[in-house]
Structures are given as structure tokens and as C-alpha cells.
Write an enzyme that holds these catalytic residues in place. Structure first.
Site, PDB file in Angstrom:
ATOM      1  N   ASP A 124    -116.247  27.585  -4.261  1.00  0.00           N
ATOM      2  CA  ASP A 124    -115.350  26.424  -4.269  1.00  0.00           C
ATOM      3  C   ASP A 124    -115.768  25.429  -5.343  1.00  0.00           C
ATOM      4  O   ASP A 124    -114.913  24.756  -5.948  1.00  0.00           O
ATOM      5  CB  ASP A 124    -115.397  25.708  -2.920  1.00  0.00           C
ATOM      6  CG  ASP A 124    -114.872  26.540  -1.766  1.00  0.00           C
ATOM      7  OD1 ASP A 124    -113.896  26.126  -1.140  1.00  0.00           O
ATOM      8  OD2 ASP A 124    -115.462  27.609  -1.484  1.00  0.00           O
ATOM      9  N   ASN A 136    -123.995  31.119   0.342  1.00  0.00           N
ATOM     10  CA  ASN A 136    -122.564  30.964   0.617  1.00  0.00           C
ATOM     11  C   ASN A 136    -122.188  29.477   0.690  1.00  0.00           C
ATOM     12  O   ASN A 136    -121.181  29.041   0.138  1.00  0.00           O
ATOM     13  CB  ASN A 136    -122.272  31.666   1.942  1.00  0.00           C
ATOM     14  CG  ASN A 136    -120.805  31.720   2.306  1.00  0.00           C
ATOM     15  OD1 ASN A 136    -120.323  32.710   2.815  1.00  0.00           O
ATOM     16  ND2 ASN A 136    -120.050  30.644   2.098  1.00  0.00           N
ATOM     17  N   ARG A 175    -126.526  35.381   2.658  1.00  0.00           N
ATOM     18  CA  ARG A 175    -125.477  35.880   1.762  1.00  0.00           C
ATOM     19  C   ARG A 175    -125.151  34.819   0.712  1.00  0.00           C
ATOM     20  O   ARG A 175    -125.486  33.643   0.870  1.00  0.00           O
ATOM     21  CB  ARG A 175    -124.215  36.233   2.546  1.00  0.00           C
ATOM     22  CG  ARG A 175    -123.532  35.068   3.250  1.00  0.00           C
ATOM     23  CD  ARG A 175    -122.305  35.553   4.016  1.00  0.00           C
ATOM     24  NE  ARG A 175    -121.471  34.484   4.509  1.00  0.00           N
ATOM     25  CZ  ARG A 175    -121.453  34.036   5.756  1.00  0.00           C
ATOM     26  NH1 ARG A 175    -122.262  34.583   6.650  1.00  0.00           N
ATOM     27  NH2 ARG A 175    -120.630  33.068   6.117  1.00  0.00           N
ATOM     28  N   SER A 176    -124.498  35.255  -0.344  1.00  0.00           N
ATOM     29  CA  SER A 176    -124.076  34.352  -1.401  1.00  0.00           C
ATOM     30  C   SER A 176    -122.547  34.280  -1.398  1.00  0.00           C
ATOM     31  O   SER A 176    -121.914  34.440  -0.344  1.00  0.00           O
ATOM     32  CB  SER A 176    -124.610  34.837  -2.750  1.00  0.00           C
ATOM     33  OG  SER A 176    -124.351  33.900  -3.777  1.00  0.00           O
ATOM     34  N   PRO A 210    -123.504  33.217  12.753  1.00  0.00           N
ATOM     35  CA  PRO A 210    -123.610  32.116  13.721  1.00  0.00           C
ATOM     36  C   PRO A 210    -122.368  31.238  13.768  1.00  0.00           C
ATOM     37  O   PRO A 210    -121.952  30.789  14.835  1.00  0.00           O
ATOM     38  CB  PRO A 210    -124.827  31.327  13.228  1.00  0.00           C
ATOM     39  CG  PRO A 210    -125.668  32.359  12.541  1.00  0.00           C
ATOM     40  CD  PRO A 210    -124.692  33.276  11.871  1.00  0.00           C
ATOM     41  N   GLU A 211    -121.749  30.996  12.608  1.00  0.00           N
ATOM     42  CA  GLU A 211    -120.585  30.109  12.565  1.00  0.00           C
ATOM     43  C   GLU A 211    -119.315  30.773  13.089  1.00  0.00           C
ATOM     44  O   GLU A 211    -118.289  30.091  13.290  1.00  0.00           O
ATOM     45  CB  GLU A 211    -120.362  29.600  11.128  1.00  0.00           C
ATOM     46  CG  GLU A 211    -119.727  30.586  10.166  1.00  0.00           C
ATOM     47  CD  GLU A 211    -120.689  31.606   9.574  1.00  0.00           C
ATOM     48  OE1 GLU A 211    -120.291  32.295   8.612  1.00  0.00           O
ATOM     49  OE2 GLU A 211    -121.836  31.717  10.066  1.00  0.00           O
ATOM     50  N   GLY A 216    -115.715  35.867  -0.344  1.00  0.00           N
ATOM     51  CA  GLY A 216    -114.723  34.801  -0.360  1.00  0.00           C
ATOM     52  C   GLY A 216    -113.398  35.227   0.233  1.00  0.00           C
ATOM     53  O   GLY A 216    -112.630  34.398   0.701  1.00  0.00           O
ATOM     54  N   ASP A 220    -112.338  36.362   3.073  1.00  0.00           N
ATOM     55  CA  ASP A 220    -112.618  36.582   4.495  1.00  0.00           C
ATOM     56  C   ASP A 220    -111.479  35.989   5.331  1.00  0.00           C
ATOM     57  O   ASP A 220    -111.464  34.793   5.554  1.00  0.00           O
ATOM     58  CB  ASP A 220    -113.977  36.013   4.894  1.00  0.00           C
ATOM     59  CG  ASP A 220    -114.176  34.573   4.411  1.00  0.00           C
ATOM     60  OD1 ASP A 220    -113.544  34.147   3.430  1.00  0.00           O
ATOM     61  OD2 ASP A 220    -115.006  33.871   5.023  1.00  0.00           O
ATOM     62  N   GLU A 271    -105.558  24.152   2.158  1.00  0.00           N
ATOM     63  CA  GLU A 271    -106.460  25.212   1.709  1.00  0.00           C
ATOM     64  C   GLU A 271    -105.692  26.365   1.061  1.00  0.00           C
ATOM     65  O   GLU A 271    -106.164  26.989   0.115  1.00  0.00           O
ATOM     66  CB  GLU A 271    -107.247  25.723   2.915  1.00  0.00           C
ATOM     67  CG  GLU A 271    -108.223  26.842   2.609  1.00  0.00           C
ATOM     68  CD  GLU A 271    -108.829  27.438   3.863  1.00  0.00           C
ATOM     69  OE1 GLU A 271    -109.952  27.951   3.774  1.00  0.00           O
ATOM     70  OE2 GLU A 271    -108.175  27.391   4.922  1.00  0.00           O
ATOM     71  N   GLU A 316    -109.277  33.362  11.057  1.00  0.00           N
ATOM     72  CA  GLU A 316    -110.048  33.111  12.271  1.00  0.00           C
ATOM     73  C   GLU A 316    -110.227  31.631  12.592  1.00  0.00           C
ATOM     74  O   GLU A 316    -110.922  31.276  13.524  1.00  0.00           O
ATOM     75  CB  GLU A 316    -111.422  33.783  12.168  1.00  0.00           C
ATOM     76  CG  GLU A 316    -112.287  33.274  11.030  1.00  0.00           C
ATOM     77  CD  GLU A 316    -113.627  34.006  10.931  1.00  0.00           C
ATOM     78  OE1 GLU A 316    -113.882  34.897  11.757  1.00  0.00           O
ATOM     79  OE2 GLU A 316    -114.403  33.683  10.017  1.00  0.00           O
TER      80      GLU A 316
END
Length: 645
Positions: free
Chosen positions: A198, A234, A243-244, A312-313, A353, A355, A575, A591
Site C-alpha cells: 500500500d 506484510n 510474511r511480506s 492471528p488476524e 496482496g 487475498d 478500498e 473476509e
């Protein structure tokens, strides 16, 4: 020390551990301690308590207690089996929710009306542009907000905290936020922290708003994370350390350098770009493809998250996907292993990205068939090509800045080495992209898939080119990303063929460029149009197919009309956008609920306004016929095996 100096950042070359990226120093140690707080038992307790409807809100909420005390309390709380006990446990040891912004950062270079607004011909366009520009103040954040403890003192652990240079107070471990040195500009709403890819479009927007100091600061935040972890995660949360995201740090540096011409800063940044590249080229992230025709072994990249656990998120969502995907597996050991693979595929799709998108689904329909790590993506390898070409170009620029009489022999040798190394790497990547990912019949680049093998080491994946197949039937906007990245020569026949392919792909509508033709309910599929993919297509055409400049302008104006129309109706920048006619234009799916703000949308909108101006009021038609449902796939799109070019 200069406000934007890099000299105080120590570069770490530590390897990644089992679950998180490489890290160095007390800052990283404390934050990784908090990352490890999010065990399955704690996350399950969070879901059982049903306090937060969005899993991300839980892991963004500060703990009142240090991790060691939380672990001990969880064991005796009864939270594992009782929702009432889980709620009581969480209310004792965590705050009530994520902290809102408490302090408005001073953006020293913000001014009331930038030139991009002054150049607008009409009041409607000027009001829209001013509003988007004003949003930078709304989206600015000071990460220190999350570490203010006056209202919520931390309960100290029994052990003594080590002191010394760089030692952190215990409070630092109670927030999942990665504390960054400079004001951040965030996407918005649930995305209340810096996100990697972003940031590139935010930087472009800030530069269009004539805010180079702020753009420099948010770029330095990314560089800071490279020095701390060895890569850019990320996002700026400790749970993202496995992760990136698409690698656009070099693009940020190139854009800021072009605006500031700060040669000292560029020379400091270059080693960090090289360090990130080393992370991106780790063996588990690279697939070797043997080409029998040429005898060459091509090195191509894939997305690969360093985790086999639920995110986790998005803990609840991931656990449910894994449950559905393994419900027919009767062998308990095989079921556990399959779930681990699914969790890695899911996290790797988040790294992309996209996702989520049907790009990653074996059946093209649902998450249960996800196989991200078994795909060689066209866009990622385009991004890697862009990284390689830009590092070489920036090193060449740094050499020119030094001048023939300037001292610094070792640096001069180093820069010459970078020029040669990354120019060669870019040439090799270009050959690999053409040999493996280019579909000559469809005139676009495409993702290719391979079959995983039992017992195969993830660090030693080698395939023959003949063993690869195209991953999906539908075209995707990501198929056209390599054009923007330099996979075709400027003004070449190949570049114009790619543009013609886009025109006939079915992706282009009067309201924008849809991400795919698959209507799956995922947010990176039909009918959503996104700022980053739209921008890359438009500027890719502008840079590499200049005779199609008018078409690029049509696409830009379609984006601007849609974003302006939805802003007029809702009062917000969004978005993503829905390209269908007869709808409100607000994108959906995925999601989480649709988000507003919105960092990269604002950046792309300002950039396109600067390049092409606001659409004339009398222009009512976009670049193609309005579409209600996704068009049928063309025969070329339905190919299932790579074409030999």
C-alpha cells in the site's frame, strides 16, 4: 542526526527463525516476544469469548499484562472450555479494544491546496481533489500512540528487565504494533497500521500532493523494518512477521529520490534494498525451472509465508477453511499435515496482496482448494524484475552522484558491483519470464502451477518446463503487471499485443478494470476494480505502448469517474469499487466488511488526476460497454498448458 537519517540503523543479516522473519536488537526481540503471545489457545479463547466480531480487533488490542503473566493466567482460567471464563480472562488481561488515534501527527509539508487541485478546471473536480488531499491528515498516525501507558499501566513481571543501550521498557511488549520512527500514513479503518505494498501508492499520492518530507518518512519506515527484521513484513504488526508483501520498496525509494534528489539518502538506502532482495531470494521462495529447449535453468519466485498456523488476524476464518478442506480426510495424522499446508497457502495468498482470489484456487471456486505456494505468479516475477532493474539503475545514479574526484574507493567498487550484478539478474529474470510465464497465443503473461511432491524439501523445488501448466482459465489484472515492470521493450510489438489482449480480455468495463472474470465472492475477483492494479495497467501502457496513450487516458478517466461518483454518493473513498452497472459502486466480497479511507485509492486518484486531469463532463462513455455480469472467456484464455514461443 538528520530527521531522516539512516545512519543509526544497524543492518541485521540474521536468518529467519521457524515462524518469524530475521530480526536483530532489543526492539525486534521484544516485539517477537509479543508475536509469540498469540498461541492457538489464546486465539481460541478470544473467539470463545465473542467480544470482537473481527479477529483483527483482538490481536490489535493492547494487553494489560506481560506475556509471561498471560500464559500463566490462561492455564488456570478455564477459558479453554467456558465462554464466560474466557471473557473474564480477556477483560482482566486485555484492554477493551484497539486504541483510536490519540495524537494528530504534524505533517510539516501539508498545505491547503496543492497544484494538482489548482489545475482542476471546474469546481466539482477541485472539491473532489481537495477532499482526497485532505485525507492525508486523517490517515496519518503516530505509532507512539499505542505505547502511551498513563491510562493503562502495565503489570510488571517478576524478573528484572535487562538494561543498557537500546533496551526497551516492559510496556513495549504489550502492543502488537511495530513501533516505527516516523509518522505513518495508513490505509484506513481496520487497517490502522502501515502496510507494505500500500505504501508505494501512498508515496505516489503524497508526492503528487507536494509532500516529499512525509513521503520520505513513510519510506524510511519501511527501510527501518528492513534493518530490524531483514525484510519488510506484510504490515507493521508483529503477527505479520512471518510474511511480506509484493516487493515495492525499491519503487518507493526510486520515487522519493526522483522527487528529492537526495544523493546521500540514496547511498544509505541502497544496501538496505540489497538486503531485502537477499530475503526475497531465499531458497524456499525460488523455483528452478529447467528449460529443455535452451538448456537454461530459470530461477523464478513464488509467494511463501513462513508459517503453518492460522493467521492471528483471521484466526476464525482460517480454522473454518481448514475444517472444510479436510472434512473428508479420515487419517488424523494426514489431516493435521493437510491443515498445516492449507494455513501456509492461505498466509502466502495474504502475502501476495490478492487475498483472496480464484488465482490461487485449484478448482477456481473456493478457498478449500487453495494452492498458492504451488504457483509461480506472473505479477511477483514482474515485481522482482522491477526490483532488479531499479537497484541497478539506482546504483548507477549513486555512482554518477559521487563524481570522479570524490573519495570512497570501496563504495565506488561496491556500487559498480551492484550495477553489474543486478543488470545481469534483470536480464536473466526477463528471459525466465518470457520462457515460462509468457503465453504467446493469449499475448499476456500468466501464472503457472506445478504439482507438489510428498517429502520434497521446500528449499529444493525443481521442475521441468514441460511439467508446468497455466494455473487458471480466467484472465487477471495480474497478468498485465509485468508490462509495467519492464518485461516487454518500450514501443515493441509485444507491448502493443499485450494492450490488444487487455482490450479483448473482458476485464475492461465502463466503470474500471475488473480483477478477474470469476464471480466467486472473493474480493480480488469479479466485479471489483482496485487502485493498484488499475494504476499499473494505465502507467504500463503509458510507458511501454505510447501509441496507446489515449487508451490509457480512457482507463484513467473510467477510474476517476467511478471513484468520484461513489464519493459523491457516500462521502468516502473506498478500498475497492464494483464495476457493474446498476450498483452503488462500492466493492464487496472477501473476509471483512468493505473498508473506507483509503490510502492507495487516494494515492492513485491523485496521481491519475495529475497525469490526465478530471474527465470532461460531456464524456459519458468509458473504454467499453457497461457490463452487469462477467463476459465469457475467450478461447485463448482457456488454454491449460504453456505455449512454446
Amino acid at each position: 542526526m538528520s530527521a531522516y537519517s539512516l545512519n543509526h540503523w544497524v543492518v541485521s543479516s540474521d536468518d529467519d527463525d521457524d515462524e518469524h522473519g530475521g530480526a536483530g536488537g532489543a526492539d525486534a526481540d521484544a516485539q517477537q516476544q509479543h508475536a509469540q503471545l498469540f498461541t492457538a489457545a489464546l486465539l481460541a479463547a478470544g473467539q470463545r469469548a465473542a467480544i470482537w466480531s473481527d479477529c483483527k480487533d483482538f490481536v490489535d488490542t493492547r494487553a494489560r499484562s506481560p506475556p509471561a503473566k498471560i500464559y500463566e493466567a490462561l492455564k488456570t482460567s478455564g477459558a479453554a472450555t467456558c465462554s464466560v471464563a474466557a471473557r473474564a480472562f480477556l477483560e482482566e488481561h486485555f484492554e477493551t479494544g484497539p486504541r483510536d488515534r490519540r495524537t494528530t501527527p504534524e505533517l510539516v509539508d501539508w498545505r491547503e491546496e496543492p497544484n494538482v487541485a489548482l489545475r482542476c478546471g471546474g469546481e466539482k473536480a477541485r472539491a473532489f481533489t481537495r477532499h482526497v488531499h485532505d485525507l492525508w491528515k486523517i490517515l496519518a498516525r503516530l505509532d507512539a500512540d499505542d505505547y502511551v501507558d498513563e491510562e493503562s499501566p502495565v503489570q510488571e513481571s517478576d524478573g528484572d528487565c535487562e538494561s543498557g543501550a537500546g533496551a526497551l521498557p516492559q510496556a513495549r511488549t504489550t502492543s502488537s504494533r511495530i513501533k516505527l520512527p516516523y509518522p505513518a500514513v495508513v490505509p484506513g479503518e481496520r487497517f490502522r497500521e502501515t502496510y507494505y505494498w500500500d505504501t508505494y501508492w501512498i508515496v505516489l499520492g503524497l508526492l503528487t500532493s507536494e509532500m516529499p518530507a512525509t513521503a520520505l518518512g513513510v519510506t524510511n519506515n519501511l527501510l527501518y523494518m528492513v534493518t530490524t527484521y531483514g525484510f519488510v513484513p506484510n504490515g507493521a504488526r508483529v503477527y505479520y512477521l512471518n510474511r511480506s508483501q509484493p516487493p515495492l520498496l525499491t519503487s518507493c525509494v526510486a520515487a522519493v529520490y526522483e522527487a528529492t534528489r537526495d544523493g546521500t539518502w540514496l547511498r544509505q538506502a541502497l544496501p538496505l534494498l540489497v538486503q531485502e532482495y537477499s530475503y526475497l531470494m531465499r531458497s524456499e521462495r525460488v523455483i528452478t525451472v529447467r528449460d529443455a529447449e535452451t538448456g537454461e535453468n530459470h530461477q523464478l519466485s513464488r509467494y511463501f509465508a513462513n508459517t503453518t498456523r492460522p493467521r492471528p488476524e483471521s484466526y476464525r476464518e482460517d480454522v473454518e477453511v481448514a475444517r472444510l478442506a479436510t472434512r473428508k480426510c479420515d487419517n488424523p495424522i494426514a489431516k493435521v499435515e493437510l491443515k498445516r499446508k492449507i494455513y501456509r497457502h492461505i498466509a502466502s495468498a495474504a502475502e501476495s496482496g490478492f487475498d483472496f482470489s480464484s488465482r490461487w484456487f485449484r478448482d477456481g471456486k473456493g478457498l478449500e482448494s487453495i494452492r498458492t505456494c504451488d504457483i509461480i505468479p506472473s505479477d511477483l516475477n514482474g515485481f522482482m524484475l522491477r526490483v532488479e532493474l531499479q537497484i541497478s539503475a539506482l546504483a548507477r545514479e549513486a555512482l554518477a552522484i559521487m563524481g570522479p574526484g570524490e573519495s570512497g574507493y570501496a563504495e565506488r567498487v561496491y556500487l559498480k558491483h551492484l550495477v553489474a550484478k543486478f543488470e545481469a539478474a534483470g536480464q536473466a529474470r526477463r528471459r525466465a519470464i518470457h520462457a515460462v510465464l509468457w503465453d504467446d497465443a493469449a499475448a499476456r503473461w500468466r501464472d503457472v502451477a506445478f504439482e507438489s511432491r510428498p517429502g520434497e524439501l521446500v528449499t529444493e523445488v525443481v521442475r521441468d518446463r514441460s511439467a508446468l501448466s497455466f494455473a487458471s482459465k480466467s484472465p487477471f489484472t495480474s497478468d498485465y503487471t509485468p508490462l509495467w515492470c519492464g518485461a516487454a521493450d518500450p514501443n515493441s510489438e509485444q507491448a502493443y499485443r499485450v494492450v490488444e489482449s487487455l482490450k479483448t480480455s473482458g476485464l475492461v468495463t465502463a466503470n474500471g478494470v475488473a480483477t478477474s472474470l470469476n464471480e466467486t465472492g472473493q474480493q480480488w475477483d469479479w466485479p471489483n476494480a482496485w487502485a493498484p492494479t488499475s494504476h499499473m495497467i494505465i502507467e504500463g501502457i503509458q510507458a511501454y505502448a505510447p501509441r496507446e496513450e489515449n487508451y490509457a487516458k480512457e482507463l484513467a478517466h473510467a477510474w476517476l469517474r467511478t471513484s468520484h461518483s461513489v464519493w459523491t454518493n457516500t462521502g468516502y473513498m473506498h478500498e475497492k469499487y464494483d464495476v457493474r452497472v446498476g450498483h452503488d459502486g462500492v466493492g464487496g466480497g472477501g473476509e471483512y466488511v468493505p473498508q473506507r479511507g483509503f490510502g492507495w485509492t487516494n494515492g492513485v486518484t491523485l496521481r491519475l488526476l495529475d497525469l490526465y486531469g478530471f474527465p470532461d463532463d460531456d464524456i459519458v462513455h468509458g473504454p467499453s460497454t457497461p457490463t452487469e455480469s462477467p463476459p465469457k472467456e475467450s478461447p485463448a484464455s482457456a488454454k491449460t498448458a504453456p505455449a512454446t514461443s
